[in-house]
Enzyme design. Sequence first.
Site, PDB file in Angstrom:
ATOM      1  N   SER A 140       0.856  -1.187   0.000  1.00 44.71           N
ATOM      2  CA  SER A 140       0.000   0.000   0.000  1.00 44.71           C
ATOM      3  C   SER A 140       0.889   1.232   0.000  1.00 44.71           C
ATOM      4  O   SER A 140       2.051   1.177   0.420  1.00 44.71           O
ATOM      5  CB  SER A 140      -0.887   0.017   1.247  1.00 44.71           C
ATOM      6  OG  SER A 140      -1.626   1.228   1.325  1.00 44.71           O
ATOM      7  N   TYR A 153      -2.557  -1.021  10.318  1.00 44.99           N
ATOM      8  CA  TYR A 153      -2.547  -1.384   8.900  1.00 44.99           C
ATOM      9  C   TYR A 153      -1.260  -0.887   8.248  1.00 44.99           C
ATOM     10  O   TYR A 153      -0.581  -1.629   7.524  1.00 44.99           O
ATOM     11  CB  TYR A 153      -3.769  -0.779   8.214  1.00 44.99           C
ATOM     12  CG  TYR A 153      -3.842  -1.037   6.724  1.00 44.99           C
ATOM     13  CD1 TYR A 153      -4.040  -2.325   6.233  1.00 44.99           C
ATOM     14  CD2 TYR A 153      -3.721   0.014   5.811  1.00 44.99           C
ATOM     15  CE1 TYR A 153      -4.108  -2.564   4.861  1.00 44.99           C
ATOM     16  CE2 TYR A 153      -3.802  -0.214   4.447  1.00 44.99           C
ATOM     17  CZ  TYR A 153      -3.993  -1.504   3.980  1.00 44.99           C
ATOM     18  OH  TYR A 153      -4.056  -1.734   2.620  1.00 44.99           O
TER      19      TYR A 153
END
Length: 264
Positions: A140, A153
């Site tokens: 990401s 995350y």
Amino acid sequence: MILKTKIVWITGASSGIGKSLALLLSSQNTKLILSSRNESALNEVRELCLHKENVKILPLDLEKYEGFSEKVEEAIALFGDIDVLVNNGGISQRSLAKDTAIAVDKRLMDINYLGTVALTKALLPHFIHKNSGHFVVTTSIVGKIGTPLRSTYAATKHALHGFFDSLRAEVFNDNVKVTLVCPGFVTTNVSKNALTGDGSPQNKMDNATAKGIHPDRFAKLMANAIEKEKEEVYIAGAKEKLGVYAKRFYPKLLSKMIRKLSVT
């Protein structure tokens, strides 16, 4: 297309990026192994594939990573080999660090990091033995930049970068490649399924996610990066990409920008 001749194993293949990548590669008649927890959804994806006779289903739960050696044996047996593993499975988060139970932190780390690493390690001896192979990892942009509501995350994605950058150096002489794919906002259910502080799903789509790159477009760019054996690629909007370079060259400025992001 180079991937046309490969056997590709995709985790997180029941929806979103994984589904779009599966449909794209199937249109090239690539041999595919599709994995996720949701077997019925995997079968639905298989039915949509252009050459479904070359698509195999292998249910897999990244959170239950102790038995991955056996899963790898099952996967190899489906076509007799594996050339590319696309580590695409995972789950996101939408909660402030102060409001997030440690059990939620652990679950995110188990699924996103330890599950991915365990599957990679289980397949690695096969790649080393045949002196070829390619690990692809969907990380990401927050694997490069931490942002509000995504503390753990972001940590799991940063951890993936650390592990796979190290692994790339270790297996270079074994002709094993590593590609880190860093998405920005992509129009998938990732924000709907994101865990809140108590572990329940958010059950709504973020505005930024809704305006993101379409997963079919993303899959084409991702496949291109895999074929070119890129080490790291950012598939994102201009603002997300700018953030990566601001982090590198103007970190204090980026910190001020991030502090202004919504945390509600």
